[in-house]
Design a protein around this motif. Structure first.
Motif: not given
Length: 375
Positions: A27-32, A118-122, A336-345
């Protein structure tokens, strides 16, 4: 994460539980990412990103029903906006893999899986995190252009995912679909789902304007209340529908969905059942429910009859046990972990703490800052 490949069939993955779960790089595209509130604005106040604690947008986005249904609801609406369907048909990596004979059901699962995270960071990150992900997606979507939306109706012209019209509708269909799912499916203990008040719905539309600006929508078209959103649908209604012709490759006439199924079947490995079982749990079994939560106009665009539209409430009621079960704490945490990933959690947990503190009332600026400060 390493992907084991079938030695006898190059490019065909052997799917494992570990591969299904993925790591942050999926999911991550630009660092933490930086969660909302964990950085400061120039004036020293916490940077809560686009929405922030106490917003109606966070009330909708952070509910367990949204966590488990977000992508399924979004897909139900986005496939009705024909430029999005055309872009997937022509330019999406899974469509290219299908045309090349390399598509598998794990590819479909991974494409579905990456959506929420990938939407969660926004939606839940600070401003720089939201801007970084939006910039990445804008760059990727800049390649998603084509001269034909509907081979049977050339009057619609073409599509361009990164241009204002289609970028705006991608964002609107994401968040309007989320609102529809929340209002019809979000249980709170034994309290049944219920619509927002008219004022809350207007506030939701006003707040998501920040997201529309982020993705590059034309300022003059950004709605500020539900009536303006309804008028925007009316203005762009020729682009909405569920027509077989839009799913057909303009050059070959091959139906996109049929091609996915045929190629996935030819590349089938028994391990792929992990992907299909999960897709059934979070997507396929909810097809009728996702259509049932939509406004009547969108239901009609999806081809539902008057009888089917009138039975929407019954369809939701028939699935009530499953709707409640999938958003219970145990299932929500797993999905949540499966669909949103570690950063999303991390983003969700941080935002929930901030939002709950804001709703508690009388929370000082210093208390919110303390909650959002890195440990």
């Amino acid at each position: 994460m390493d992907v084991r490949i079938d030695a006898g069939r190059p490019g065909i993955p052997i799917v494992t539980e570990e591969l299904m779960l993925g790591d942050a790089s999926r999911w991550r595209r630009f660092g933490e990412v930086i969660p909302a509130g964990q950085s400061l604005n120039s004036d020293g106040t916490p940077d809560y990103g686009l929405f922030g604690p106490g917003s109606v947008a966070w009330r909708v986005l952070l509910h367990p029903a949204t966590i488990v249904f977000e992508t399924a609801a979004q897909a139900a609406v986005q496939f009705l906006y024909e430029p999005i369907t055309a872009g997937i048909r022509d330019m999406d990596p899974i469509s290219r893999k299908a045309r090349n004979g390399r598509f598998t059901m794990f590819d479909f699962f991974e494409r579905f899986q990456r959506n929420s995270g990938m939407h969660a960071p926004m939606w839940l990150g600070d401003t720089s995190t939201a801007e970084n992900m939006a910039t990445h997606l804008h760059r990727i979507h800049g390649h998603v252009t084509g001269p034909v939306i509907d081979p049977d109706d050339l009057s619609l012209g073409g599509y361009a995912a990164a241009e204002p019209r289609d970028a705006m509708w991608a964002a609107l269909t994401e968040l309007h679909a989320t609102l529809c799912a929340y209002e019809k499916l979000a249980w709170n203990g034994d309290e049944a789902p219920h619509p927002l008040t008219p004022a809350e719905r207007d506030q939701f539309v006003l707040e998501i304007g920040a997201y529309l600006r982020l993705v590059g929508a034309e300022e003059s078209e950004i709605p500020t209340n539900m009536a303006e959103l309804d008028a925007l649908y009316e203005r762009y209604w020729p682009y909405f529908g569920l027509k077989e012709s839009v799913f057909a490759d303009p050059e070959t006439g091959v139906n996109m969905i049929a091609q996915y199924k045929n190629v996935a079947q030819s590349n089938w490995d028994p391990s792929h059942k992990l992907a299909t079982d999960t897709l059934f749990e979070v997507y396929e079994q909810w097809h009728d429910v996702m259509l049932a939560v939509l406004p009547e106009k969108l239901q009609a665009a999806a081809g539902l009859s008057r009888e089917q539209i009138d039975s929407a409430g019954e369809i939701i009621a028939q699935h009530e046990a499953g709707i409640r079960e999938i958003q219970n704490p145990e299932n929500e945490a797993r999905l949540m972990r499966l669909l949103w990933g570690p950063d999303g959690v991390d983003l969700i947990r941080n935002a929930r703490a901030l939002h709950e503190a804001a709703l508690a009332g009388g929370v000082s600026h210093n208390a919110l800052t303390a909650l959002s400060s890195p440990e």
